[in-house]
Design a protein around this motif. Structure first.
Motif, PDB file in Angstrom:
ATOM      1  N   ALA A 890       0.835  -1.208   0.000  1.00 53.85           N
ATOM      2  CA  ALA A 890       0.000   0.000   0.000  1.00 53.85           C
ATOM      3  C   ALA A 890       0.865   1.253   0.000  1.00 53.85           C
ATOM      4  CB  ALA A 890      -0.931  -0.009   1.213  1.00 53.85           C
ATOM      5  N   ALA A 891       1.870   1.295   0.852  1.00 51.89           N
ATOM      6  CA  ALA A 891       2.730   2.475   0.925  1.00 51.89           C
ATOM      7  C   ALA A 891       3.502   2.675  -0.374  1.00 51.89           C
ATOM      8  CB  ALA A 891       3.701   2.344   2.094  1.00 51.89           C
ATOM      9  N   ALA A 892       4.016   1.587  -0.956  1.00 47.48           N
ATOM     10  CA  ALA A 892       4.788   1.713  -2.191  1.00 47.48           C
ATOM     11  C   ALA A 892       3.916   2.214  -3.334  1.00 47.48           C
ATOM     12  CB  ALA A 892       5.417   0.367  -2.547  1.00 47.48           C
ATOM     13  N   LEU A 893       2.684   1.714  -3.441  1.00 49.55           N
ATOM     14  CA  LEU A 893       1.804   2.155  -4.516  1.00 49.55           C
ATOM     15  C   LEU A 893       1.406   3.616  -4.342  1.00 49.55           C
ATOM     16  CD1 LEU A 893      -0.438  -1.028  -4.836  1.00 49.55           C
ATOM     17  CD2 LEU A 893       1.245  -0.203  -6.487  1.00 49.55           C
ATOM     18  N   LEU A 894       1.139   4.031  -3.120  1.00 49.76           N
ATOM     19  CA  LEU A 894       0.789   5.430  -2.887  1.00 49.76           C
ATOM     20  C   LEU A 894       1.987   6.341  -3.158  1.00 49.76           C
ATOM     21  CD1 LEU A 894      -1.441   5.168   0.310  1.00 49.76           C
ATOM     22  CD2 LEU A 894      -2.162   5.609  -2.038  1.00 49.76           C
ATOM     23  N   GLN A 895       3.176   5.878  -2.838  1.00 51.42           N
ATOM     24  CA  GLN A 895       4.369   6.647  -3.201  1.00 51.42           C
ATOM     25  C   GLN A 895       4.478   6.826  -4.715  1.00 51.42           C
ATOM     26  OE1 GLN A 895       7.397   4.324  -0.879  1.00 51.42           O
ATOM     27  NE2 GLN A 895       8.279   6.352  -0.590  1.00 51.42           N
ATOM     28  N   LEU A 896       4.169   5.764  -5.448  1.00 53.69           N
ATOM     29  CA  LEU A 896       4.217   5.842  -6.906  1.00 53.69           C
ATOM     30  C   LEU A 896       3.186   6.834  -7.428  1.00 53.69           C
ATOM     31  CD1 LEU A 896       5.364   4.751  -9.575  1.00 53.69           C
ATOM     32  CD2 LEU A 896       3.606   2.959  -9.488  1.00 53.69           C
ATOM     33  N   PHE A 899       4.455  10.275  -6.798  1.00 54.11           N
ATOM     34  CA  PHE A 899       5.562  10.619  -7.690  1.00 54.11           C
ATOM     35  C   PHE A 899       5.057  10.992  -9.084  1.00 54.11           C
ATOM     36  CE2 PHE A 899       8.518   9.073 -10.979  1.00 54.11           C
ATOM     37  CZ  PHE A 899       9.604   9.896 -10.729  1.00 54.11           C
ATOM     38  N   LEU A 900       4.061  10.293  -9.578  1.00 55.29           N
ATOM     39  CA  LEU A 900       3.571  10.527 -10.928  1.00 55.29           C
ATOM     40  C   LEU A 900       2.687  11.758 -11.035  1.00 55.29           C
ATOM     41  CD1 LEU A 900       2.718   6.861 -12.006  1.00 55.29           C
ATOM     42  CD2 LEU A 900       4.729   8.196 -12.611  1.00 55.29           C
ATOM     43  N   LEU A 901       2.015  12.125  -9.959  1.00 54.91           N
ATOM     44  CA  LEU A 901       1.093  13.253 -10.010  1.00 54.91           C
ATOM     45  C   LEU A 901       1.838  14.580  -9.893  1.00 54.91           C
ATOM     46  CD1 LEU A 901      -2.009  12.301  -7.846  1.00 54.91           C
ATOM     47  CD2 LEU A 901      -1.866  12.491 -10.315  1.00 54.91           C
ATOM     48  N   PRO A 902       1.494  15.564 -10.695  1.00 58.38           N
ATOM     49  CA  PRO A 902       2.013  16.906 -10.445  1.00 58.38           C
ATOM     50  C   PRO A 902       1.544  17.410  -9.084  1.00 58.38           C
ATOM     51  CG  PRO A 902       1.023  16.745 -12.630  1.00 58.38           C
ATOM     52  CD  PRO A 902       0.670  15.500 -11.904  1.00 58.38           C
ATOM     53  N   ASP A 905       3.135  15.839  -3.766  1.00 57.26           N
ATOM     54  CA  ASP A 905       3.547  15.951  -2.370  1.00 57.26           C
ATOM     55  C   ASP A 905       2.496  16.641  -1.506  1.00 57.26           C
ATOM     56  OD1 ASP A 905       5.970  14.710  -2.770  1.00 57.26           O
ATOM     57  OD2 ASP A 905       7.012  16.558  -3.278  1.00 57.26           O
ATOM     58  N   ALA A 906       1.560  17.338  -2.126  1.00 55.24           N
ATOM     59  CA  ALA A 906       0.515  18.008  -1.347  1.00 55.24           C
ATOM     60  C   ALA A 906      -0.365  17.014  -0.613  1.00 55.24           C
ATOM     61  CB  ALA A 906      -0.343  18.884  -2.265  1.00 55.24           C
ATOM     62  N   TRP A 907      -0.396  15.755  -1.088  1.00 57.80           N
ATOM     63  CA  TRP A 907      -1.236  14.743  -0.453  1.00 57.80           C
ATOM     64  C   TRP A 907      -0.513  13.948   0.628  1.00 57.80           C
ATOM     65  CZ3 TRP A 907      -6.280  14.809  -1.678  1.00 57.80           C
ATOM     66  CH2 TRP A 907      -6.662  15.441  -2.867  1.00 57.80           C
ATOM     67  N   ILE A1011      17.275   0.685  -4.048  1.00 60.14           N
ATOM     68  CA  ILE A1011      15.853   0.808  -4.358  1.00 60.14           C
ATOM     69  C   ILE A1011      14.975   0.473  -3.162  1.00 60.14           C
ATOM     70  CG2 ILE A1011      13.994  -0.157  -5.757  1.00 60.14           C
ATOM     71  CD1 ILE A1011      15.924  -0.432  -8.027  1.00 60.14           C
ATOM     72  N   VAL A1012      15.315  -0.563  -2.416  1.00 64.61           N
ATOM     73  CA  VAL A1012      14.441  -1.031  -1.334  1.00 64.61           C
ATOM     74  C   VAL A1012      14.211   0.034  -0.257  1.00 64.61           C
ATOM     75  CG1 VAL A1012      14.203  -2.749   0.500  1.00 64.61           C
ATOM     76  CG2 VAL A1012      15.010  -3.438  -1.769  1.00 64.61           C
ATOM     77  N   PRO A1013      15.222   0.749   0.214  1.00 61.65           N
ATOM     78  CA  PRO A1013      14.951   1.780   1.220  1.00 61.65           C
ATOM     79  C   PRO A1013      14.160   2.976   0.691  1.00 61.65           C
ATOM     80  CG  PRO A1013      17.251   1.110   1.291  1.00 61.65           C
ATOM     81  CD  PRO A1013      16.668   0.558   0.042  1.00 61.65           C
ATOM     82  N   MET A1014      13.934   3.012  -0.629  1.00 62.33           N
ATOM     83  CA  MET A1014      13.072   4.064  -1.162  1.00 62.33           C
ATOM     84  C   MET A1014      11.601   3.796  -0.889  1.00 62.33           C
ATOM     85  SD  MET A1014      14.862   4.805  -4.855  1.00 62.33           S
ATOM     86  CE  MET A1014      16.606   5.213  -4.991  1.00 62.33           C
TER      87      MET A1014
END
Length: 1094
Positions: A890-896, A899-902, A905-907, A1011-1014
């Protein structure tokens, strides 16, 4: 040429024209009205055609010119005054039949003045048009997304003609654009959330339903019925989830367009819908944020974002419900109007709700299971494609290039069954029945001209879409444009192949993989270039074929026609007289279908038509359709549903009900399938007319005008056309379905690998550790965390440092006996650190964890009483990789998504809340086998015994992440090496972890580019270290052995031993020998004999 010659020439030509006109006969009775108000086409009589059109009186219900000849319509064919019959004309209507009209011409609104033009709004427009009058000018307004098209109609007295000027006016402000951008970004975040939720759902279905229930994660007995039910549920999950995502993408697009579709899909009025959208996107979130500020709430921004997220999510759900409702409604309307007698009576008569449902379901099954063949070709000429209705297969070779006929597998099977006399299962259509495409039914046929040409536009266009490429006539694509199209197609694909090969080489893939991938891409690109070459050849064929129309074009460009009487004297070249006379003799015998008179400077266009026609070759019988329907519903819906609910998978059960019902309605009550059968939306408008708009529409105000009735018809057709074109038959649906199925196959492949390697032998190899060499550390400033501080300090003779935790984490991958020997060599003292096997085994027996797959150990330091380190093994096999996805997915997908959205970071302030919401997918079977639960219980167990005053926990990769989770949960110092972080996923754990605990009790050593600690957001205590690999090898930075060597090289090795793999495997410089050493480092590693341990 003298003036007298010109006058004689003009008089002769005029006399010739009048003779042709007097000899002509015509018939405008193209359609005869039957008693049932239908129209039957009559064949026109043989007649010569004329070049020029004098102004002729036309009677009947058509729009005509005003002015000096009020009530007169211009016709392009000459009609003599004494002729009793009227020459065939596009709009001519005889006096004795004022009500006869073509079916595609609507009756004129009685409110229109004589000569006023009536504008017909096509359903492809974004909104219906509006006519306004001011200053003696009639203006027709066509609202666009951020502009308006204005059609100004005014009368020109000089030529007694009515002209229409088309203008484009900007109708946007910077404030509106800013709000639309903000609204759209919020909608895109909803899409990202849904995409992450869908991926996590599919993963939990596979992991929770297959892995855990088959007993692969523990010693529990396997539950095979549940595993079978999970496999049967996967098609429904994938189809339903792809449907949700397509609607979500449509929702975001509609938000950017100002809720255009929502205004017509909502059951509320436009005003109410606009107010709802305002409060959803702006009003309610701002009110909540303002109230939080007034009440001095520290998390006011988080409260506002959560409110915003919830409002838009509910609004998107409402949008989806409206879309499905109108899809099903359109299906009912089309099924009621569709006459299926052309195929077979057994598909129902469509009477009543039951009959409509039966017809819709059966036709969907026929569409799904029929065998078909696809004829793909590029037609050329000046007749628009797609005019043929349901018809037999005709000769497709005439005027077509690169014809390809492809039969699908169902066609071959159906023909084989029919040949075997299995008439009760399948029937053969003889002749085959043509099916219409959705674009054809919606009237989508874009025209590519020189004015709209662009390299990117041509290269990125949909190759399967119907289109017209104009290559002759006004606005035709030039020679340079055509050559550029072909060159760009070649060069673009060369760039793609070269870029992919370069990336594979840069990533150090083997030459075999590079060659295989390159070959596949080259074959695919070659097949695509074949069609581009066909287009290019057709262009050259047409552009180089000089017909007499090409010659007359240059002449017309030098000619001015005045009142149909002749040519302007000053523009006639004497050398052209003979050629002009010959052309005039030929011209009347040439049929004019261009829509413009020969007295104008206009030319018939020719172009390419990208055509793909589908013909139904075989069809299943009604019995087979019902058999397939019952089988699909039973095995892919009811069996999984009953199994989920009876096995305690309640969450999966409810989600499956929602997805199955939602996608099932759209699947079996498909308006797009019926539209492909019909080939037109006209029946939809007729259904609206018969049910709601008979003659006039009654309302509270009395009689509604025909204009309002037309708007209602347009709304119905526009709504369903937009829904079918952008949602039901969206290309993104196939792409998303392919992506989801690929991810499922990826998960299943990981499970297969996990099963195959479940009993793999443990690593018993020894690492050569040398005591007579050392690293002194770098000369510049060292890492602050080379030596632990604060909560991580340990008293006694041995003070653990950073490299000790790194080595212990790496040592956890080895067998217990080997690991103990490695510890002795590392510290250079026998039993300086000892693995306590008894404590771990006793805990597992007492707390019921004997069957778990978690691997961890307890290391004690006899010289430091009361101190111990728990060492957790990291990712070693496929099961460990599945655990990584389970905990951090869940955390990794939300990070993605962020990252993709302009401005993603506001979210960030609410991502941990969203991740917690997504955790509802985790069932009890997965929660019980989560590794951190066991290590957390182990720490609590040791603290309850009171034997250890100070505990540390460490691990590498997944082991480091588990160490930080358990450490934060129990407030125990955790030292992770390349571990995933916790900040976003802290509320998904049981029990949840506070942000304060993450910042105080967890320390993560993170190599650069690892990559993993990202994964997940970092806590406050992080030590970034160097990585000596190249940029093209990010996975190399994650290796635990490399991290050990990097820390020893940068921080110094102290009195610890040096591993030989630092130089041999990872390319670090050779360490310096300690005093008294009489051998080189290379000799020591070759001898593979470490100095004895004291």
């Amino acid at each position: 040429m003298s003036s007298g010659d010109v006058e004689d020439y003009v008089a002769a030509r005029q006399s010739h024209t009048e003779e042709n006109s007097n000899d002509s006969t015509g018939d405008t009775d193209d359609f005869t009205e039957n008693a049932d108000d239908s129209f039957v086409e009559n064949k026109p009589k043989e007649a010569k055609k004329c070049r020029f059109a004098p102004e002729v009186s036309i009677e009947g219900g058509v729009s005509i010119d005003r002015g000096e000849n009020a009530g007169v319509k211009k016709c392009r064919f000459a009609v003599p005054e004494d002729e009793p019959e009227v020459k065939k004309c596009r709009f001519a209507v005889p006096e004795d039949k004022p009500d006869v009209r073509r079916p595609d011409i609507r009756p004129i609104d009685p409110s229109l003045d004589a000569g006023e033009i009536e504008f017909l709004d096509h359903h492809s427009l974004r909104t219906p048009s509006c006519a306004v009058r001011f200053g003696g000018t009639s203006v027709h307004v066509y609202p666009q997304r951020y502009s308006q098209l204005l059609l100004e109609e005014r009368e020109e007295n000089k030529y007694n003609k009515r002209e229409i000027t088309v203008k484009r006016m900007s109708d946007v402000s910077s404030g509106l654009v800013f709000l639309r951008i903000v609204y759209t970004l919020a909608s895109l975040f909803i899409i990202g959330f849904l995409f992450a939720f869908v991926l996590l759902l599919l993963f939990h279905v596979v992991l929770g339903g297959l892995v855990t229930e088959l007993g692969l994660t523990s010693d529990m007995p396997a539950k095979y019925p549940l595993a079978v039910a999970v496999i049967l549920s996967l098609p429904t999950f994938v189809n339903g989830c792809s449907t949700f995502l397509v609607i979500a993408f449509s929702f975001a697009s509609d938000t950017w367009g100002g809720n255009e579709l929502m205004k017509y899909a909502s059951p509320f009025s436009v005003v109410v819908t606009e107010w709802i959208a305002f409060f959803v996107y702006l009003g309610i979130p701002v009110l909540v944020g303002s109230f939080s500020l007034i009440t001095s709430h520290d998390d006011w921004y988080q409260n506002m974002l959560l409110t915003w997220f919830g409002c838009i999510l509910v609004f998107a759900a409402f949008y989806a419900v409206c879309v499905v409702y109108y899809e099903v409604r359109a299906c009912f309307m089309l099924a009621r109007e569709l006459d299926v007698k052309y195929e077979c009576q057994e598909y129902g008569d469509g009477a009543g709700v039951k009959g409509i449902l039966k017809r819709a379901i059966l036709l969907r099954q026929v569409h799904r299971w029929s065998g078909s063949k696809v004829v793909s070709y590029i037609a050329r000429g000046n007749d628009a494609p797609g005019k043929s209705t349901r018809n037999v297969v005709k000769n497709t070779e005439k005027d077509k290039h690169a014809t390809a006929v492809n039969y699908d597998l169902k066609a071959y099977v159906g023909l084989a069954l029919a040949k075997a006399a299995c008439q009760s299962f399948v029937k053969v259509n003889n002749p085959p029945v043509r099916l219409h495409s959705i674009d054809e039914a919606r009237g989508v046929l874009p025209v590519n001209t020189s004015l709209g040409w662009g390299l990117e536009k041509i290269y990125c266009r949909n190759r399967d879409q119907r289109r017209i490429d104009v290559v002759k006539g006004p606005g035709s694509i030039s020679k340079s444009m055509a050559y550029s199209n072909f060159v760009c197609a070649i060069f673009g694909r060369i760039l793609i192949v070269f870029a992919i090969i370069s990336f594979l080489v840069w990533m150090d893939f083997g030459m075999g993989i590079v060659l295989v991938v390159s070959l596949i891409i080259v074959i695919k690109c070659s097949l695509e270039l074949r069609r581009e070459y066909a287009v290019f050849v057709n262009y050259k064929t047409l552009s180089e074929n000089k017909k007499f129309e090409d010659v007359i074009t240059s002449l017309r460009a030098k000619t001015i026609v005045a009142n149909n009487k002749g040519f302007h004297k000053s523009l006639i070249n004497p050398l052209q007289k003979e050629e002009l006379e010959e052309l005039f003799d030929e011209l009347p015998d040439k049929e004019n279908t261009s829509g413009c008179d020969y007295d104008e400077t206009c030319e018939e266009n020719e172009g390419f038509y990208n055509v793909k026609e589908t013909f139904r070759v075989t069809r299943p019988t009604a019995k087979m359709c019902w058999f397939f329907f019952v089988t699909e519903i039973m095995f892919f819906f009811f069996v999984p549903l009953i199994t989920f609910l009876s096995s305690g998978f309640v969450t999966f059960g409810w989600i499956f009900i929602l997805i199955g019902a939602f996608s099932g309605m759209r699947r079996y009550l498909s308006a797009s399938v019926l539209l492909e059968e019909l080939g037109t939306l006209d029946l939809l408008a007729r259904s609206v007319s018969e049910s709601n708009l008979r003659a006039t529409v009654r309302s509270r105000r009395g009689v509604v005008s025909g204009r309002e009735s037309s708007v209602q018809k347009w709304t119905e057709m526009h709504r369903i056309s937009d829904i079918i074109g952008t949602i039901s038959q969206a290309r993104s649906k196939k792409v998303l379905r392919t992506v989801l199925f690929s991810l499922l196959l990826f998960f299943i492949a990981i499970i297969a690998v996990a099963i195959a390697t479940a009993n793999a032998a443990e690593d018993t190899s020894d690492t050569i550790l040398l005591r007579d060499f050392k690293y002194d550390g770098v000369d510049n400033l060292r890492y602050p965390a080379c030596v632990l501080q604060k909560e991580f300090l340990v008293g006694g003779d041995i003070q653990p440092i950073a490299i000790d935790y790194a080595f212990a984490s790496q040592n956890a991958y080895k067998s217990l006996d080997t690991a103990q020997d490695q510890l002795d060599l590392w510290f250079g003292v026998k039993n300086a650190a000892v693995y306590n096997e008894t404590a771990v085994e006793t805990f597992k027996k007492e707390r019921g964890f004997l069957g778990s797959r978690s691997v961890y150990g307890l290391v004690e330091f006899p010289s430091v009483p009361g101190f111990a380190v728990i060492v957790v093994r990291g990712t070693k096999n496929a099961f460990d990789f599945l655990t990584d996805i389970q905990i951090y997915g869940a955390a990794a997908l939300l990070q993605l998504v962020r990252f993709l959205l302009p401005a993603g970071d506001a979210w960030t302030p609410i991502l941990h809340r969203v991740a917690s919401f997504m955790n509802i997918l985790e069932n009890s079977s997965l929660t019980n086998v989560t590794p951190y639960r066991e290590t957390t219980e182990f720490i609590k167990y040791l603290k309850e015994q009171g034997r250890y005053k100070q505990l540390h926990i460490t691990g590498h990769s997944l082991g480091g992440g588990i160490a930080m989770i358990s450490g934060a949960q129990t407030e125990t110092p955790a030292i992770a090496i390349s571990g995933p972080n916790l900040r976003l996923s802290r509320l998904t754990f049981q029990p949840p972890v506070s942000e304060e605990a993450v910042n105080i009790f967890t320390l993560n050593y993170i190599p650069r580019r690892d990559i993993v600690p990202m994964i997940d957001d970092r806590g406050d205590l992080v030590q970034q270290i160097q990585c000596n690999t190249g940029v093209n090898n990010p996975f190399g930075c994650h290796l635990g052995g490399r991290t050990v060597c990097q820390l020893m090289h940068d921080c110094g090795s102290g009195d610890r031993s040096i591993p030989c793999f630092c130089v041999e495997d990872y390319g670090f410089p050779e360490p310096t020998p300690r005093p008294g050493t009489n051998r080189t480092y290379a000799e020591a590693c070759i001898e593979q004999v470490p100095l004895s341990v004291g």
